[in-house]
Scaffold this motif. Structure first.
Motif, short mmCIF file in Angstrom:
data_model
loop_
_atom_site.label_atom_id
_atom_site.label_comp_id
_atom_site.label_asym_id
_atom_site.label_seq_id
_atom_site.Cartn_x
_atom_site.Cartn_y
_atom_site.Cartn_z
N HIS A 1 -2.43 4.32 -3.61
CA HIS A 1 -2.83 3.07 -4.26
C HIS A 1 -2.59 1.86 -3.36
CE1 HIS A 1 -2.35 5.61 -7.84
NE2 HIS A 1 -3.15 4.75 -8.45
N TYR A 2 -3.30 0.78 -3.71
CA TYR A 2 -2.99 -0.57 -3.25
C TYR A 2 -2.31 -1.25 -4.42
CZ TYR A 2 -6.38 0.38 0.43
OH TYR A 2 -7.05 0.93 1.48
N LYS B 1 -6.94 4.45 -4.46
CA LYS B 1 -7.76 4.67 -3.27
C LYS B 1 -8.76 5.79 -3.56
CE LYS B 1 -4.33 3.41 0.21
NZ LYS B 1 -3.58 3.90 1.38
N ARG B 2 -9.88 5.75 -2.88
CA ARG B 2 -10.85 6.85 -2.97
C ARG B 2 -10.24 8.10 -2.36
NH1 ARG B 2 -16.63 4.55 -2.98
NH2 ARG B 2 -16.21 2.34 -3.21
N ALA C 1 -10.30 8.37 1.33
CA ALA C 1 -9.51 7.38 2.05
C ALA C 1 -8.02 7.70 2.06
CB ALA C 1 -9.72 6.00 1.43
N LYS C 2 -7.61 8.61 1.21
CA LYS C 2 -6.20 8.97 1.15
C LYS C 2 -5.78 9.66 2.44
CE LYS C 2 -6.02 9.35 -3.84
NZ LYS C 2 -5.78 10.22 -4.97
N GLU D 1 0.85 -1.19 0.00
CA GLU D 1 0.00 0.00 0.00
C GLU D 1 0.88 1.24 0.00
OE1 GLU D 1 -3.34 2.02 2.97
OE2 GLU D 1 -2.55 0.02 3.40
N SER E 1 -12.06 1.32 1.06
CA SER E 1 -11.37 2.53 0.61
C SER E 1 -10.83 2.43 -0.81
CB SER E 1 -10.22 2.85 1.57
OG SER E 1 -9.33 1.76 1.63
N ALA E 2 -10.97 1.27 -1.46
CA ALA E 2 -10.49 1.10 -2.84
C ALA E 2 -11.47 1.70 -3.82
CB ALA E 2 -10.27 -0.37 -3.14
N ASN E 3 -10.94 2.30 -4.87
CA ASN E 3 -11.75 2.87 -5.94
C ASN E 3 -11.86 1.83 -7.06
OD1 ASN E 3 -12.95 4.33 -7.95
ND2 ASN E 3 -11.48 6.01 -7.94
#
Length: 147
Positions: free
Chosen positions: A52-53, A133-134, A137-138, A48, A112-114
């Motif tokens: 991004h993941y 990430k949304r 959520a960042k 992470e 929290s993932a987009n």
């Protein structure tokens, strides 16, 4: 190749036939049997960053066309189903370890993932998937002044 340890201390055990046990242990610990008992799936690294993941899958010997990546209700499915090539039939392998004929890996994405912003690439035997990430959520970073 699997190296099988021989434990000399086992000779002193209380079994009636100590060599009998050693024979079965060496057979059951052989890679020929283990390879068929354990499903082969590529290893994954998940990391992470701030934005991004990242999912990395080690899958050498494949082509990017072999992969199917689907997202279903926040679950990312990565699958491969590959037919054996005709050139492989002509070869007489004594041992073949890096053959992926099919596999499926699934990863549940965090809230929290987009899901609308996922990118994938395959280079040098590694499938890389970047999941944004949304915005909410960042991580927000700022310096806080002490009064």
């Amino acid at each position: 190749m699997t190296l099988v340890k021989f434990n000399a201390d086992k000779k002193n055990n209380s079994s009636l036939l100590p060599s009998f046990n050693d024979v079965f242990e060496s057979i059951l610990n052989d890679s020929f049997f283990n390879d068929r008992l354990v499903a082969r799936v590529p290893a994954a690294n998940i990391s992470e960053t701030e934005d991004h993941y990242h999912v990395e899958l080690a899958a050498p010997g494949l082509k990017k066309e072999d992969f199917k990546i689907n997202l279903d209700r926040n679950v990312l499915h990565i699958s491969v189903e590959r037919q054996n090539e005709s050139s492989d039939v002509q070869k007489n392998y004594s041992k073949r370890e890096y053959s992926y004929s099919s596999f499926v890996r699934s990863f549940t994405l965090p809230d929290s993932a987009n899901a609308e912003n996922i990118e994938a690439s395959y280079t040098d035997g590694v499938l890389k998937i970047d999941i944004a990430k949304r915005e909410e959520a960042k991580a927000i970073r700022r310096q806080i002044d002490i009064k």
